[in-house]
Design a protein around this motif. Structure first.
Motif, PDB file in Angstrom:
ATOM      1  N   ASP A 117      -6.812  -0.409 -10.309  1.00 16.24           N
ATOM      2  CA  ASP A 117      -5.361  -0.550 -10.430  1.00 16.24           C
ATOM      3  C   ASP A 117      -4.721  -0.782  -9.061  1.00 16.24           C
ATOM      4  O   ASP A 117      -3.832  -1.630  -8.911  1.00 16.24           O
ATOM      5  CB  ASP A 117      -4.780   0.711 -11.074  1.00 16.24           C
ATOM      6  CG  ASP A 117      -3.305   0.550 -11.409  1.00 16.24           C
ATOM      7  OD1 ASP A 117      -2.964  -0.358 -12.192  1.00 16.24           O
ATOM      8  OD2 ASP A 117      -2.486   1.343 -10.892  1.00 16.24           O
ATOM      9  N   PHE A 118      -5.193  -0.051  -8.059  1.00 18.12           N
ATOM     10  CA  PHE A 118      -4.631  -0.160  -6.710  1.00 18.12           C
ATOM     11  C   PHE A 118      -4.838  -1.548  -6.131  1.00 18.12           C
ATOM     12  O   PHE A 118      -3.896  -2.183  -5.622  1.00 18.12           O
ATOM     13  CB  PHE A 118      -5.261   0.896  -5.803  1.00 18.12           C
ATOM     14  CG  PHE A 118      -5.011   0.670  -4.343  1.00 18.12           C
ATOM     15  CD1 PHE A 118      -3.742   0.771  -3.814  1.00 18.12           C
ATOM     16  CD2 PHE A 118      -6.064   0.342  -3.489  1.00 18.12           C
ATOM     17  CE1 PHE A 118      -3.507   0.559  -2.462  1.00 18.12           C
ATOM     18  CE2 PHE A 118      -5.837   0.131  -2.137  1.00 18.12           C
ATOM     19  CZ  PHE A 118      -4.560   0.238  -1.623  1.00 18.12           C
ATOM     20  N   HIS A 155       3.086   6.445  -7.052  1.00 18.43           N
ATOM     21  CA  HIS A 155       2.116   7.164  -7.886  1.00 18.43           C
ATOM     22  C   HIS A 155       1.944   8.623  -7.462  1.00 18.43           C
ATOM     23  O   HIS A 155       0.973   9.279  -7.859  1.00 18.43           O
ATOM     24  CB  HIS A 155       0.764   6.442  -7.858  1.00 18.43           C
ATOM     25  CG  HIS A 155       0.753   5.167  -8.660  1.00 18.43           C
ATOM     26  ND1 HIS A 155       1.322   3.999  -8.205  1.00 18.43           N
ATOM     27  CD2 HIS A 155       0.261   4.883  -9.896  1.00 18.43           C
ATOM     28  CE1 HIS A 155       1.177   3.049  -9.108  1.00 18.43           C
ATOM     29  NE2 HIS A 155       0.540   3.557 -10.148  1.00 18.43           N
ATOM     30  N   TYR A 166      -2.963  10.050   0.884  1.00 22.75           N
ATOM     31  CA  TYR A 166      -3.645   8.859   1.395  1.00 22.75           C
ATOM     32  C   TYR A 166      -3.429   8.789   2.900  1.00 22.75           C
ATOM     33  O   TYR A 166      -2.410   9.214   3.422  1.00 22.75           O
ATOM     34  CB  TYR A 166      -3.148   7.582   0.715  1.00 22.75           C
ATOM     35  CG  TYR A 166      -1.754   7.144   1.093  1.00 22.75           C
ATOM     36  CD1 TYR A 166      -1.547   6.080   1.976  1.00 22.75           C
ATOM     37  CD2 TYR A 166      -0.623   7.776   0.565  1.00 22.75           C
ATOM     38  CE1 TYR A 166      -0.259   5.669   2.316  1.00 22.75           C
ATOM     39  CE2 TYR A 166       0.656   7.370   0.897  1.00 22.75           C
ATOM     40  CZ  TYR A 166       0.831   6.314   1.772  1.00 22.75           C
ATOM     41  OH  TYR A 166       2.101   5.912   2.117  1.00 22.75           O
ATOM     42  N   ILE A 175       0.831  -1.207   0.000  1.00 18.64           N
ATOM     43  CA  ILE A 175       0.000   0.000   0.000  1.00 18.64           C
ATOM     44  C   ILE A 175       0.865   1.256   0.000  1.00 18.64           C
ATOM     45  O   ILE A 175       0.665   2.173  -0.810  1.00 18.64           O
ATOM     46  CB  ILE A 175      -0.953  -0.033   1.207  1.00 18.64           C
ATOM     47  CG1 ILE A 175      -2.048  -1.087   0.974  1.00 18.64           C
ATOM     48  CG2 ILE A 175      -1.574   1.340   1.468  1.00 18.64           C
ATOM     49  CD1 ILE A 175      -2.771  -1.503   2.222  1.00 18.64           C
ATOM     50  N   TYR A 190       2.728   1.536  -3.407  1.00 17.42           N
ATOM     51  CA  TYR A 190       1.868   1.927  -4.528  1.00 17.42           C
ATOM     52  C   TYR A 190       1.645   3.438  -4.527  1.00 17.42           C
ATOM     53  O   TYR A 190       1.843   4.114  -5.544  1.00 17.42           O
ATOM     54  CB  TYR A 190       0.522   1.204  -4.459  1.00 17.42           C
ATOM     55  CG  TYR A 190      -0.420   1.617  -5.572  1.00 17.42           C
ATOM     56  CD1 TYR A 190      -0.400   0.975  -6.801  1.00 17.42           C
ATOM     57  CD2 TYR A 190      -1.301   2.692  -5.407  1.00 17.42           C
ATOM     58  CE1 TYR A 190      -1.243   1.366  -7.841  1.00 17.42           C
ATOM     59  CE2 TYR A 190      -2.143   3.098  -6.429  1.00 17.42           C
ATOM     60  CZ  TYR A 190      -2.102   2.438  -7.648  1.00 17.42           C
ATOM     61  OH  TYR A 190      -2.925   2.849  -8.673  1.00 17.42           O
ATOM     62  N   PHE A 191       1.216   3.955  -3.383  1.00 13.66           N
ATOM     63  CA  PHE A 191       0.888   5.384  -3.351  1.00 13.66           C
ATOM     64  C   PHE A 191       2.129   6.255  -3.486  1.00 13.66           C
ATOM     65  O   PHE A 191       2.091   7.294  -4.146  1.00 13.66           O
ATOM     66  CB  PHE A 191       0.112   5.713  -2.080  1.00 13.66           C
ATOM     67  CG  PHE A 191      -1.314   5.225  -2.107  1.00 13.66           C
ATOM     68  CD1 PHE A 191      -2.177   5.640  -3.093  1.00 13.66           C
ATOM     69  CD2 PHE A 191      -1.792   4.338  -1.147  1.00 13.66           C
ATOM     70  CE1 PHE A 191      -3.494   5.193  -3.156  1.00 13.66           C
ATOM     71  CE2 PHE A 191      -3.096   3.889  -1.176  1.00 13.66           C
ATOM     72  CZ  PHE A 191      -3.955   4.311  -2.179  1.00 13.66           C
ATOM     73  N   LEU A 223      -8.426   4.106 -10.705  1.00 12.49           N
ATOM     74  CA  LEU A 223      -7.521   4.088  -9.557  1.00 12.49           C
ATOM     75  C   LEU A 223      -7.857   2.939  -8.618  1.00 12.49           C
ATOM     76  O   LEU A 223      -6.962   2.210  -8.164  1.00 12.49           O
ATOM     77  CB  LEU A 223      -7.605   5.425  -8.808  1.00 12.49           C
ATOM     78  CG  LEU A 223      -6.796   5.513  -7.504  1.00 12.49           C
ATOM     79  CD1 LEU A 223      -5.305   5.381  -7.778  1.00 12.49           C
ATOM     80  CD2 LEU A 223      -7.103   6.828  -6.772  1.00 12.49           C
ATOM     81  N   GLU A 224      -9.137   2.759  -8.315  1.00 16.09           N
ATOM     82  CA  GLU A 224      -9.557   1.680  -7.421  1.00 16.09           C
ATOM     83  C   GLU A 224      -9.129   0.321  -7.962  1.00 16.09           C
ATOM     84  O   GLU A 224      -8.569  -0.514  -7.228  1.00 16.09           O
ATOM     85  CB  GLU A 224     -11.085   1.721  -7.238  1.00 16.09           C
ATOM     86  CG  GLU A 224     -11.577   2.924  -6.451  1.00 16.09           C
ATOM     87  CD  GLU A 224     -13.081   3.075  -6.485  1.00 16.09           C
ATOM     88  OE1 GLU A 224     -13.627   3.753  -5.596  1.00 16.09           O
ATOM     89  OE2 GLU A 224     -13.734   2.533  -7.410  1.00 16.09           O
ATOM     90  N   TYR A 247      -2.826  -4.217  -7.824  1.00 14.82           N
ATOM     91  CA  TYR A 247      -1.421  -4.112  -7.431  1.00 14.82           C
ATOM     92  C   TYR A 247      -1.192  -4.841  -6.109  1.00 14.82           C
ATOM     93  O   TYR A 247      -0.226  -5.591  -5.957  1.00 14.82           O
ATOM     94  CB  TYR A 247      -1.041  -2.644  -7.302  1.00 14.82           C
ATOM     95  CG  TYR A 247       0.390  -2.400  -6.872  1.00 14.82           C
ATOM     96  CD1 TYR A 247       1.399  -2.203  -7.817  1.00 14.82           C
ATOM     97  CD2 TYR A 247       0.742  -2.344  -5.524  1.00 14.82           C
ATOM     98  CE1 TYR A 247       2.712  -1.969  -7.428  1.00 14.82           C
ATOM     99  CE2 TYR A 247       2.051  -2.107  -5.127  1.00 14.82           C
ATOM    100  CZ  TYR A 247       3.029  -1.921  -6.084  1.00 14.82           C
ATOM    101  OH  TYR A 247       4.328  -1.697  -5.691  1.00 14.82           O
ATOM    102  N   CYS A 248      -2.079  -4.617  -5.140  1.00 14.23           N
ATOM    103  CA  CYS A 248      -1.937  -5.252  -3.824  1.00 14.23           C
ATOM    104  C   CYS A 248      -2.043  -6.766  -3.920  1.00 14.23           C
ATOM    105  O   CYS A 248      -1.247  -7.496  -3.303  1.00 14.23           O
ATOM    106  CB  CYS A 248      -2.989  -4.710  -2.868  1.00 14.23           C
ATOM    107  SG  CYS A 248      -2.757  -2.974  -2.403  1.00 14.23           S
TER     108      CYS A 248
END
Length: 465
Positions: A263-264, A150, A222, A143, A146-147, A260-261, A267-268
């Motif tokens: 892709d995020f 980005h 975030y 998490i 990722y952020f 975004l939702e 990724y996780c």
């Protein structure tokens, strides 16, 4: 001698090397010729086998080493002759740090998860919970990575607040007042002027509102921290204390938010598949035989984007075709239950769904209304086995419309004056979502109860440890 973690020892091929490993005994098998001790230090799901010549050790000491005992072992790393491992340690010296009496609650036998919750301080040492909490760690790392990658900024929002972000009222109150000697005003209401903050305060249910302030200054932020809800819900999906991830982004529209939702969360899940292979294989074998297949399908499949109205039509058609639900499908305007969400995901589409454009009456005040005046730009992600895993929306950026919505819901406008200032001074389009961390862990691990994916669960009538 310097300690070597079990995870590193198992990957070492420097046979003949003297090595020190320390950990807790998973099992101990004895015979006249040789003893086998399975040792684990929590660094991996796999144990390292200690091979012991019983004639070289005190018989009573060896006999006392039972499941759960903690050992410090010096020995020689050798190539294993048995199945299931490539290396093992020939034990030369064993120091017993701590013996484990026969009443040790985590004996090597089948224990129910309900039983183990009574011993949350001990269950951490079991294979299953070791796997779960190593994965939980990895998901937290994913998490943040990722952020960060980005362009988001990690933003800390308060745990103590005077506002209710959800408008639900189910909050834990924070006070320093003497509850046996409360001062009340002429109307019989508690007077908070002598309380620590001089007003009524509670533990937060969400960092979203403060997060929006950050987004209107930093562009994309975030939050990732604990939140609290005083709902008397004894279900496998609810906790009173849990962790939330809440990104907020300026200049984002509904389609970009759904991107975004998706892709995020992909990724996780992919991070878990890549970095938690051993633990996932164990859970796939012991908890859910289809776990890895389900995770892989989530990464590969494009999420369905489904307007609420179309979703209701699908559910109504299912009922017409004989599908029965515990909670009735009452038509447009109803709030979907988990079983409805899971039907859409697991049976109808057979892939994750992002449901959009909910009726305004069943969503929060801060969501942006569509031009029809009836629906709001919600963007909730529905997952197999879980139901809703993300709740998101475009936020209403118009000051007048937001004030009108607050008033229409009987909320106190003055309590949100600071929030409304972001619409009064340089307002911008923006949106975001909230992901319950434990629900993500529940999905990734295949566990069935949310109380088993947080170390020490807080639930109604339960605040042990």
């Amino acid at each position: 001698m310097k300690r070597t973690k079990v995870v590193d020892a198992l990957q070492c091929t420097d046979f003949g090397k003297e090595i020190n490993v320390r950990g807790w005994v998973r099992s101990h098998r004895s015979s006249k010729a040789v003893d086998f001790i399975a040792l684990n230090d929590g660094s991996t799901i796999k144990n390292i086998q200690i091979v012991v010549d019983p004639t070289a050790f005190d018989a009573e000491v060896l006999k006392s080493i039972t499941t759960g005992s903690c050992l410090n072992v010096d020995g020689v790393l050798v190539e294993s002759q048995g199945k299931g491992q490539t290396v093992e340690v020939t034990g030369k010296h064993i120091e017993v740090y701590g013996l484990c009496p026969s009443d040790y609650p985590m004996q090597k036998k089948g224990q129910s998860f309900e039983y183990m919750r009574k011993y949350a301080h001990m269950r951490l040492r079991t294979n299953t919970f070791g796997a779960v909490f190593r994965i939980r760690h990895n998901m937290a790392i994913a998490i943040h990575k990722y952020f960060h990658d980005h362009g988001f900024f990690y933003f800390h929002t308060p745990l103590i607040t005077a506002s209710d972000a959800e408008g639900a009222g189910d909050m834990f109150q924070v006070t320093t007042l003497n509850l046996n000697e409360l001062t009340r005003d002429e109307n019989g209401n508690i007077d908070y002027k002598d309380d620590f903050f001089g007003r009524k305060t509670s533990l937060t249910v969400s960092g979203q509102l403060e997060g929006e302030l950050g987004a209107t200054a930093l562009g994309a932020i975030y939050t990732f921290g604990p939140t609290f809800r005083a709902e008397n819900s004894n279900t496998p999906r609810h906790l009173a204390e849990f962790w939330m991830i809440e990104p907020e982004v300026a200049f984002i529209d509904k389609d970009e938010l759904m991107d975004l939702e998706e892709d995020f969360i992909k990724y996780c899940v992919n991070w878990a598949l890549t970095h938690c292979k051993d633990d996932l294989e164990f859970l796939n074998q012991m908890i859910d035989k289809s776990l890895i297949q389900t995770l892989e399908s989530v990464v590969k499949e494009r999420f369905v984007r489904l307007p609420y109205t179309e979703g209701i039509n699908i559910l109504e058609q299912a009922v017409a075709n004989g599908r029965q639900f515990e909670f009735p499908v009452t038509g447009w305007g109803m709030d979907l239950s988990s079983e409805h969400e899971r039907y859409l995901v697991e049976e109808h589409f057979k892939r994750p769904v992002i449901m959009t454009d909910y009726p305004a009456e069943i969503k929060a005040f801060y969501m942006k209304k569509n031009d029809d005046g009836k629906t709001m730009q919600g963007t909730d992600v529905l997952f197999p086995r879980i139901g809703e895993i993300i709740g998101g929306s475009v936020r209403e950026e118009d000051y007048g419309k937001l004030v009108a919505e607050i008033k229409s819901r009987g909320m106190e406008e003055s309590a949100y004056s600071w929030y409304l200032d972001t619409r009064k001074y340089g307002s911008c389009p923006h949106g975001g979502f909230g992901l319950g961390f434990e629900r993500l862990i529940l999905f990734v691990t295949g566990m069935q109860n949310i109380r088993d994916v947080i170390p020490f669960p807080r639930t109604p009538k339960n605040a042990e440890f």
